[in-house]
Design an enzyme around this catalytic site. Structure first.
Site, short mmCIF file in Angstrom:
data_model
loop_
_atom_site.label_atom_id
_atom_site.label_comp_id
_atom_site.label_asym_id
_atom_site.label_seq_id
_atom_site.Cartn_x
_atom_site.Cartn_y
_atom_site.Cartn_z
N LYS A 277 74.12 43.70 8.71
CA LYS A 277 74.59 44.70 9.68
C LYS A 277 75.40 45.80 8.99
CE LYS A 277 77.11 42.04 12.34
NZ LYS A 277 77.00 40.71 11.73
N ARG B 14 80.84 40.46 20.83
CA ARG B 14 80.48 39.17 20.24
C ARG B 14 80.58 38.04 21.27
NH1 ARG B 14 82.10 40.68 14.64
NH2 ARG B 14 81.52 39.04 13.19
N ARG C 34 82.15 30.61 11.38
CA ARG C 34 81.63 31.89 11.91
C ARG C 34 80.22 31.72 12.46
NH1 ARG C 34 82.42 35.19 6.66
NH2 ARG C 34 81.72 37.05 7.74
P1 AMP Z 1 82.89 41.12 10.61
O1 AMP Z 1 83.37 42.07 9.58
O2 AMP Z 1 82.13 41.78 11.73
O3 AMP Z 1 82.15 39.95 10.01
O4 AMP Z 1 84.20 40.50 11.30
C1 AMP Z 1 85.13 39.76 10.55
C2 AMP Z 1 85.99 38.92 11.46
O5 AMP Z 1 86.72 39.75 12.37
C3 AMP Z 1 85.21 37.96 12.37
O6 AMP Z 1 84.86 36.75 11.73
C4 AMP Z 1 86.23 37.75 13.49
O7 AMP Z 1 87.27 36.89 13.06
C5 AMP Z 1 86.84 39.15 13.63
N1 AMP Z 1 86.06 39.95 14.61
C6 AMP Z 1 85.31 41.05 14.35
N2 AMP Z 1 84.74 41.52 15.48
C7 AMP Z 1 85.11 40.69 16.47
C8 AMP Z 1 84.83 40.62 17.85
N3 AMP Z 1 84.02 41.50 18.46
N4 AMP Z 1 85.42 39.62 18.58
C9 AMP Z 1 86.24 38.73 18.00
N5 AMP Z 1 86.53 38.72 16.68
C10 AMP Z 1 85.98 39.69 15.92
#
Ligand code: AMP
Length: 218
Positions: A15, A90, A173
């Site tokens: 992504k 999410r 995750r």
């Molecule tokens: P990402 O960079 O999108 O993989 O996000 C890293 C971490 O941020 C995730 O594993 C969650 O802990 C938190 N996070 C990001 N987006 C969300 C979301 N929409 N809802 C809840 N936690 C989020």
């Protein structure tokens, strides 16, 4: 052209890489909740301190916190012509809150791109992933190396491994993705704007399909 876009998929599906290509090509603001949280953690803001314990262990940040930061961001002027949401929504409550925000702005989500990749490939990608500490650009130790070892091609910042890119946090995750995020696929399928793409194809081939979707050519 589609302008109100959501990019979905499990961690490691590609992504972030597609998002960087999309914003360059289509000049849309990139709204990554993960990046927003990481920036807040870097600056040790109250939001960052709150989010850190969840993120480091691979858990989702609570919905009320996450919805609040997205609502504030979407209200900014640069989002008037469209946006690319990456990593949000999410959960079902987040998707419902987003629909309400859209309705208030007399807009609607016009494309949801879901990038699916087999679990073994996700583990391989995440364990070799490196990101730029300054600008967040993604790299991989084998498949997406920078020109100079340890240095970001884009901004010259140092490359690092994310604290949540380890096997234990990844399991957590993936579990959250399976139970909380996957139900969103049905939610958007019903809304009629979901397209699922094969993320194991490689970034360039995938981006050809992504471009066609955004341009409304398929
Ligand atoms: P990402 O960079 O999108 O993989 O996000 C890293 C971490 O941020 C995730 O594993 C969650 O802990 C938190 N996070 C990001 N987006 C969300 C979301 N929409 N809802 C809840 N936690 C989020």
């Amino acid at each position: 052209m589609k302008t109100n876009i959501i990019l979905m998929g499990p961690p490691g599906a590609g992504k972030g890489t597609q998002a960087k290509l999309i914003i360059q090509e289509f000049n849309l603001p990139h709204i990554s909740t993960g990046d927003m949280f990481r920036e807040a953690m870097k600056n040790a803001t109250p939001l960052g301190l709150k989010a850190k314990s969840y993120i480091d262990q691979g858990h989702l940040v609570p919905d009320d916190v996450t919805i609040g930061i997205v609502e504030e961001r979407l209200a900014q002027d640069d989002c008037k012509g469209g946006f690319l949401l990456d990593g949000f929504p999410r959960t079902i409550p987040q998707a419902e809150a987003l629909d309400k925000m859209m309705a208030k702005m007399h807009r609607k989500i016009d494309l949801v791109i879901d990038v699916e990749t087999p679990k073994e490939e996700l583990i391989r990608r995440i364990s070799g992933r490196r990101v730029c500490k300054s600008c967040g650009a993604p790299y991989h130790v084998d498949t997406m190396k920078p020109k100079v070892d340890g240095v970001c091609d884009i901004c010259g910042g140092p490359l690092m491994q994310r604290k949540d890119d380890n096997v234990e946090a990844l399991e957590v995750r993936l579990n959250h993705y399976e139970h909380e995020t996957k139900p969103l696929l049905d939610y958007y399928k019903e809304a009629g704007n979901l397209v699922t793409l094969d993320g194991s194809k490689g970034k360039d081939l995938l981006f050809v399909e992504v471009k066609e979707l955004i341009r409304g050519e398929r």
